[in-house]
Design an enzyme around this catalytic site. Sequence first.
Site, PDB file in Angstrom:
ATOM      1  N   SER A  50      39.412  -2.312   2.648  1.00  0.00           N
ATOM      2  CA  SER A  50      38.839  -0.914   2.509  1.00  0.00           C
ATOM      3  C   SER A  50      38.998  -0.339   0.863  1.00  0.00           C
ATOM      4  O   SER A  50      38.353  -0.360  -0.065  1.00  0.00           O
ATOM      5  CB  SER A  50      40.195   0.456   2.659  1.00  0.00           C
ATOM      6  N   GLU A  60      30.960  -2.604   4.885  1.00  0.00           N
ATOM      7  CA  GLU A  60      31.213  -2.148   6.257  1.00  0.00           C
ATOM      8  C   GLU A  60      32.078  -0.335   6.153  1.00  0.00           C
ATOM      9  O   GLU A  60      32.262  -0.262   4.964  1.00  0.00           O
ATOM     10  CB  GLU A  60      32.502  -2.725   6.951  1.00  0.00           C
ATOM     11  N   HIS A  75      37.314  -1.740   9.527  1.00  0.00           N
ATOM     12  CA  HIS A  75      37.890  -0.969   9.962  1.00  0.00           C
ATOM     13  C   HIS A  75      38.463  -1.203  11.615  1.00  0.00           C
ATOM     14  O   HIS A  75      38.126   0.129  12.235  1.00  0.00           O
ATOM     15  CB  HIS A  75      37.693   0.299   9.534  1.00  0.00           C
TER      16      HIS A  75
END
Length: 343
Positions: free
Chosen positions: A139, A243, A313
Amino acid sequence: MRLDRRQFTQVLAAGAGSLSVAALANPKPLLRAKRLSPGDTIGLISPANATYEREPFEIATEALQALGFKVKHGQHLRARYGQFGGTDAQRAADVNAMFADDSVAGIMAMTGGSGCNRIVDKLDYALIAAKPKFFGGFSDLTSLINAIHARTGLVTFHCPMAASEWNEFSLQSFRATVMEGLTPLLRNPVEPGDNLVQTQDRIITLRPGRARGALLGGNLAVLASLAGSAYMPDFRGAILFLEDVNEYIYRVDRMLSTLRLSGAFDALAGVVIGKFSKCEPGDGFGTLTLDEVFDDYFLPLNVPVFRGAMIGHIKRKHTLAVGAPVEMDATAGTLQLLQPAVL
């Protein structure tokens, strides 16, 4: 471009078979940390968002202990400045202190969120290069794992954070790559369940083929925010993985445009698209689909591309070695480490 001996050997090895091959362009020699072992100490830090309750610290600490590690809390682990886990100076100081501490074998973030971009220029990269050790997260940690690799050559890890869900799938991937020093084949499980065919975690091949290169990437929004900076990796000859979560499709399009315009797509060897969770059109206007956006940006590159890898995630996730040489197979939807990511 002049290749050092390691890069030249990798390029020669990649020449076997009908692979899409490009020279690894990272100017820094590849550094690898020692593998983590039970009894090692993990430094727990909060380089991104603050954690507001006491229990998550207890759960994260207990999870790392259950992995067999001792845990050392950063001096500012529980600090808060706005949404951040302390001021910029405090968060950067904890990263630098953990690298300097010889009793600490590896460093893991408590959680993601935001704020890592604010401290990439405050890390002591000479210290990190002199004392390479495990550093991992995903992230918002995309900033740090890529900046550290770009500035030092250290293989870092896109992996669960301390407060992540340590389910069996994620745990096995982490252990194999970081603790056992193996070269695992990363692939989605085939699990049709009660259905006639698999409906979850499917692989979609956009362009078939195999390619080798250094594995680089992470969260799209965070990676795009590094564009034009001295902390962006060199993507020439790389396998790019991406992502994201909770982004409208038009924003995904804009961030891919930023990477394209920065030159990041100019000489890629291949692309692996992970999960784009809850990335939807939004209300009140039409939009391209994610299929169309990915086709527009990646098909013209004429390199292998597949989508659906268990990266992002999501609860069950692969551990990826950022900067390590890999081989991708876009038809099979796999990533193969070509050498151990740790010593």
